[in-house]
Design a protein around this motif. Structure first.
Motif, PDB file in Angstrom:
ATOM      1  N   GLU A  12       0.852  -1.194   0.000  1.00 28.38           N
ATOM      2  CA  GLU A  12       0.000   0.000   0.000  1.00 28.38           C
ATOM      3  C   GLU A  12       0.881   1.234   0.000  1.00 28.38           C
ATOM      4  OE1 GLU A  12      -2.199  -0.921   3.613  1.00 28.38           O
ATOM      5  OE2 GLU A  12      -0.890   0.399   4.762  1.00 28.38           O
ATOM      6  N   VAL A  13       0.231   2.373  -0.182  1.00 28.65           N
ATOM      7  CA  VAL A  13       0.956   3.629  -0.121  1.00 28.65           C
ATOM      8  C   VAL A  13       1.466   3.806   1.305  1.00 28.65           C
ATOM      9  CG1 VAL A  13       0.722   6.117  -0.417  1.00 28.65           C
ATOM     10  CG2 VAL A  13      -0.533   4.566  -1.907  1.00 28.65           C
ATOM     11  N   ALA A  14       2.746   4.158   1.428  1.00 28.28           N
ATOM     12  CA  ALA A  14       3.337   4.260   2.767  1.00 28.28           C
ATOM     13  C   ALA A  14       2.630   5.323   3.609  1.00 28.28           C
ATOM     14  CB  ALA A  14       4.836   4.558   2.655  1.00 28.28           C
ATOM     15  N   GLU A  15       2.355   6.467   2.989  1.00 28.21           N
ATOM     16  CA  GLU A  15       1.670   7.548   3.697  1.00 28.21           C
ATOM     17  C   GLU A  15       0.176   7.395   3.480  1.00 28.21           C
ATOM     18  OE1 GLU A  15       3.569  10.750   4.564  1.00 28.21           O
ATOM     19  OE2 GLU A  15       5.259   9.355   4.521  1.00 28.21           O
ATOM     20  N   GLY A  16      -0.428   6.517   4.215  1.00 35.73           N
ATOM     21  CA  GLY A  16      -1.863   6.318   4.015  1.00 35.73           C
ATOM     22  C   GLY A  16      -2.149   4.828   4.008  1.00 35.73           C
ATOM     23  N   ASP A  17      -3.360   4.445   3.642  1.00 37.06           N
ATOM     24  CA  ASP A  17      -3.648   3.011   3.689  1.00 37.06           C
ATOM     25  C   ASP A  17      -4.306   2.524   2.403  1.00 37.06           C
ATOM     26  OD1 ASP A  17      -6.031   4.258   4.012  1.00 37.06           O
ATOM     27  OD2 ASP A  17      -6.393   3.539   6.057  1.00 37.06           O
ATOM     28  N   GLU A  18      -4.093   3.273   1.304  1.00 37.34           N
ATOM     29  CA  GLU A  18      -4.648   2.836   0.030  1.00 37.34           C
ATOM     30  C   GLU A  18      -3.925   1.582  -0.436  1.00 37.34           C
ATOM     31  OE1 GLU A  18      -4.664   5.881  -2.987  1.00 37.34           O
ATOM     32  OE2 GLU A  18      -4.964   4.340  -4.537  1.00 37.34           O
ATOM     33  N   LYS A  19      -4.678   0.508  -0.567  1.00 36.01           N
ATOM     34  CA  LYS A  19      -4.080  -0.763  -0.992  1.00 36.01           C
ATOM     35  C   LYS A  19      -3.851  -0.743  -2.497  1.00 36.01           C
ATOM     36  CE  LYS A  19      -5.927  -3.717   2.646  1.00 36.01           C
ATOM     37  NZ  LYS A  19      -6.121  -2.585   3.575  1.00 36.01           N
ATOM     38  N   ILE A  20      -2.689  -1.182  -2.938  1.00 32.20           N
ATOM     39  CA  ILE A  20      -2.417  -1.214  -4.379  1.00 32.20           C
ATOM     40  C   ILE A  20      -2.175  -2.640  -4.860  1.00 32.20           C
ATOM     41  CG2 ILE A  20      -1.057  -0.286  -6.264  1.00 32.20           C
ATOM     42  CD1 ILE A  20      -0.323   2.059  -4.473  1.00 32.20           C
ATOM     43  N   LEU A  21      -1.224  -3.313  -4.245  1.00 30.67           N
ATOM     44  CA  LEU A  21      -0.982  -4.710  -4.627  1.00 30.67           C
ATOM     45  C   LEU A  21      -1.706  -5.615  -3.648  1.00 30.67           C
ATOM     46  CD1 LEU A  21       2.820  -4.626  -5.526  1.00 30.67           C
ATOM     47  CD2 LEU A  21       0.829  -4.101  -6.955  1.00 30.67           C
ATOM     48  N   GLU A  22      -2.427  -6.590  -4.208  1.00 31.71           N
ATOM     49  CA  GLU A  22      -3.268  -7.422  -3.348  1.00 31.71           C
ATOM     50  C   GLU A  22      -3.027  -8.905  -3.598  1.00 31.71           C
ATOM     51  OE1 GLU A  22      -6.867  -5.738  -1.975  1.00 31.71           O
ATOM     52  OE2 GLU A  22      -6.955  -4.399  -3.702  1.00 31.71           O
ATOM     53  N   PRO A  39      -4.061  -2.834 -17.678  1.00 27.56           N
ATOM     54  CA  PRO A  39      -4.568  -1.475 -17.872  1.00 27.56           C
ATOM     55  C   PRO A  39      -3.872  -0.479 -16.950  1.00 27.56           C
ATOM     56  CG  PRO A  39      -6.223  -2.865 -16.788  1.00 27.56           C
ATOM     57  CD  PRO A  39      -5.096  -3.757 -17.175  1.00 27.56           C
ATOM     58  N   ASN A  40      -3.977   0.791 -17.270  1.00 29.50           N
ATOM     59  CA  ASN A  40      -3.427   1.835 -16.410  1.00 29.50           C
ATOM     60  C   ASN A  40      -4.018   1.729 -15.018  1.00 29.50           C
ATOM     61  OD1 ASN A  40      -1.717   3.107 -18.224  1.00 29.50           O
ATOM     62  ND2 ASN A  40      -3.438   4.192 -19.166  1.00 29.50           N
ATOM     63  N   GLY A  41      -3.169   1.893 -14.032  1.00 25.84           N
ATOM     64  CA  GLY A  41      -3.637   1.894 -12.655  1.00 25.84           C
ATOM     65  C   GLY A  41      -3.784   0.513 -12.044  1.00 25.84           C
ATOM     66  N   SER A  42      -3.346  -0.532 -12.758  1.00 31.79           N
ATOM     67  CA  SER A  42      -3.548  -1.883 -12.223  1.00 31.79           C
ATOM     68  C   SER A  42      -2.470  -2.282 -11.208  1.00 31.79           C
ATOM     69  CB  SER A  42      -3.607  -2.902 -13.373  1.00 31.79           C
ATOM     70  OG  SER A  42      -2.475  -2.796 -14.198  1.00 31.79           O
ATOM     71  N   GLY A  43      -1.359  -1.525 -11.166  1.00 29.75           N
ATOM     72  CA  GLY A  43      -0.332  -1.831 -10.164  1.00 29.75           C
ATOM     73  C   GLY A  43       0.999  -2.285 -10.735  1.00 29.75           C
ATOM     74  N   LYS A  44       1.194  -2.125 -12.035  1.00 31.94           N
ATOM     75  CA  LYS A  44       2.428  -2.587 -12.675  1.00 31.94           C
ATOM     76  C   LYS A  44       3.655  -1.825 -12.161  1.00 31.94           C
ATOM     77  CE  LYS A  44       0.992  -1.606 -16.888  1.00 31.94           C
ATOM     78  NZ  LYS A  44      -0.261  -0.903 -16.491  1.00 31.94           N
ATOM     79  N   SER A  45       3.572  -0.499 -12.198  1.00 31.27           N
ATOM     80  CA  SER A  45       4.732   0.293 -11.758  1.00 31.27           C
ATOM     81  C   SER A  45       4.986   0.107 -10.268  1.00 31.27           C
ATOM     82  CB  SER A  45       4.509   1.778 -12.046  1.00 31.27           C
ATOM     83  OG  SER A  45       4.477   1.996 -13.436  1.00 31.27           O
ATOM     84  N   GLY A 272      -4.264  -5.012  -8.942  1.00 30.46           N
ATOM     85  CA  GLY A 272      -3.248  -5.398  -7.965  1.00 30.46           C
ATOM     86  C   GLY A 272      -2.972  -6.881  -7.838  1.00 30.46           C
ATOM     87  N   GLN A 273      -3.449  -7.660  -8.834  1.00 26.54           N
ATOM     88  CA  GLN A 273      -3.130  -9.086  -8.842  1.00 26.54           C
ATOM     89  C   GLN A 273      -2.818  -9.531 -10.255  1.00 26.54           C
ATOM     90  OE1 GLN A 273      -6.607 -11.079  -7.314  1.00 26.54           O
ATOM     91  NE2 GLN A 273      -5.771 -11.072  -5.222  1.00 26.54           N
ATOM     92  N   ILE A 274      -2.086 -10.632 -10.375  1.00 22.09           N
ATOM     93  CA  ILE A 274      -1.914 -11.215 -11.702  1.00 22.09           C
ATOM     94  C   ILE A 274      -3.143 -12.065 -11.982  1.00 22.09           C
ATOM     95  CG2 ILE A 274      -0.493 -12.714 -13.135  1.00 22.09           C
ATOM     96  CD1 ILE A 274       1.687 -11.026 -12.209  1.00 22.09           C
ATOM     97  N   ALA A 275      -3.944 -11.583 -12.921  1.00 23.09           N
ATOM     98  CA  ALA A 275      -5.230 -12.226 -13.161  1.00 23.09           C
ATOM     99  C   ALA A 275      -5.122 -13.377 -14.150  1.00 23.09           C
ATOM    100  CB  ALA A 275      -6.225 -11.195 -13.681  1.00 23.09           C
ATOM    101  N   LYS A 276      -4.089 -13.295 -15.007  1.00 29.55           N
ATOM    102  CA  LYS A 276      -3.954 -14.325 -16.033  1.00 29.55           C
ATOM    103  C   LYS A 276      -2.498 -14.404 -16.471  1.00 29.55           C
ATOM    104  CE  LYS A 276      -7.409 -15.655 -19.501  1.00 29.55           C
ATOM    105  NZ  LYS A 276      -7.826 -16.725 -18.630  1.00 29.55           N
ATOM    106  N   SER A 277      -2.007 -15.622 -16.715  1.00 26.98           N
ATOM    107  CA  SER A 277      -0.659 -15.798 -17.269  1.00 26.98           C
ATOM    108  C   SER A 277      -0.724 -16.760 -18.436  1.00 26.98           C
ATOM    109  CB  SER A 277       0.297 -16.366 -16.211  1.00 26.98           C
ATOM    110  OG  SER A 277       0.473 -15.449 -15.165  1.00 26.98           O
ATOM    111  N   GLY A 278       0.190 -16.595 -19.367  1.00 25.16           N
ATOM    112  CA  GLY A 278       0.224 -17.502 -20.509  1.00 25.16           C
ATOM    113  C   GLY A 278       1.481 -17.267 -21.320  1.00 25.16           C
TER     114      GLY A 278
END
Ligand code: ADP
Ligand code: MG
Ligand code: MG
Length: 302
Positions: A12-22, A39-45, A272-278
């Motif tokens: 999550e964001v260190a300053e706060g509690d917004e969860k990003i990777l789950e 997609p943008n905002g999914s947690g890649k970076s 925030g999760q890997i939903a599919k791999s192939g």
């Protein structure tokens, strides 16, 4: 050989509690190319930054492990049994880098008066020194640097023990630039000053070629590149894998670069999760059908 292993990673964001990777699970071995898409905002970076140890994020659950094999650092360093697995979350970013994790810089400010050559040599020597410290800890202070009174060639200047001197570095640099088909003049330029977007991306690949990481995380290195530059950068990435066995985690929103850097594995991140791999066919399917298709497939709703 090395293997980077993310398991059940929550951040999550260190300053706060917004969860990003789950709960991210991912394994990248030396010599493999993995594409991390989504997609943008999914947690890649965020995934990339957590691997590197960025202080903006707090890991609340899960592990990031790096497993090393015997030959990881050539003959310089002998790896003890208890030094084969490293919990990266316990280590500082520079220690992670010394163990062989590379995160392409995104993007350092221009530094006045520092040439690429000096910057790269400093980065390489910092890595070598940090690595020696990490692997010497167990043995105590018994092999403090001995001064035998002999300098290496005077041309090389006063390189410290284990450090890469100016002349030696020139050779390494030249070899790597040839490998990457880069113009020699590049190295004489000042860090980032007036570099185009594409040149910055090429510098990133050059830096990875010099540091010879076990695993390089390249975040959107394809963004904003015209087709020629994209091909150059892609050839560089392929060379990292082919010439030095670097494992690549290629983060990209678009399928385009995967025409030139063919991944062994493709992962799609959603919320925030890997939903599919192939395999590579997954990237092609994404190009045709977009990310909503994955969302529908995984959650049963778009
Ligand atoms: P991606 O790279 O897949 O586009 P990011 O990892 O950059 O996604 O971001 C994932 C989510 O986390 C986004 O909603 C983003 O706004 C949020 N986020 C990332 N970093 C921060 C931060 N430092 N502070 C607040 N929110 C952040
Ligand atoms: Mg927090
Ligand atoms: Mg991103």
């Amino acid at each position: 050989m090395a293997r980077l292993e993310l398991s059940n990673l929550h951040a999550e964001v260190a300053e706060g509690d917004e969860k990003i990777l789950e709960g991210v699970d991912l394994e990248v071995e030396s010599g493999e190319i993995h594409a991390l898409m989504g997609p943008n905002g999914s947690g890649k970076s965020t995934t990339a930054k957590v691997i590197a140890g960025h202080p903006a994020y707090e890991v609340t659950e899960g592990e990031v492990l790096l497993h090393l094999e015997d030959e990881e650092f050539g003959e310089d360093i002998e790896i003890d049994e208890d030094q084969r697995t490293w919990n990266l979350l316990d280590l500082e970013p520079n220690e992670r880098a010394a163990l062989g994790i590379f995160l392409g810089f995104q993007y350092p400010a221009e530094i006045e008066g520092v040439t690429m050559t000096n910057f790269l040599r400093t980065a390489l020597n910092a890595k070598i020194e940090e690595r020696e410290e990490l692997f010497e800890e167990e043995e105590g202070e018994d092999d403090e640097e001995e001064d035998d009174g002999f300098e290496s060639s005077p041309m090389e200047g006063p390189a410290d023990e284990g450090e890469v001197g100016v002349a030696e570095f020139q050779q390494i640099l030249q070899e790597k630039m040839e490998q990457l088909d880069m113009d020699e003049k590049f190295a004489q330029r000042y860090l980032n000053a007036g570099f185009s977007g594409g040149e910055k991306k090429q510098n990133e690949v050059l830096q990875a070629a010099i540091l010879e990481p076990s695993v390089a995380v390249l975040d959107e290195i394809d963004s904003g590149l015209d087709i020629d530059r994209l091909q150059d950068v892609s050839e560089g990435i392929n060379a990292l894998r082919d010439e030095q066995g670097t494992g690549i985690l290629q983060i990209t929103h678009y399928q385009r670069i995967l025409d030139y850097v063919e991944p062994d594995h493709v992962h799609v991140m959603l919320d925030g999760q890997i939903a599919k791999s192939g395999g590579p066919e997954l990237a092609e399917k994404l190009e045709d059908k977009g990310y909503d298709w994955v969302r529908e497939d995984v959650y049963g709703t778009a």
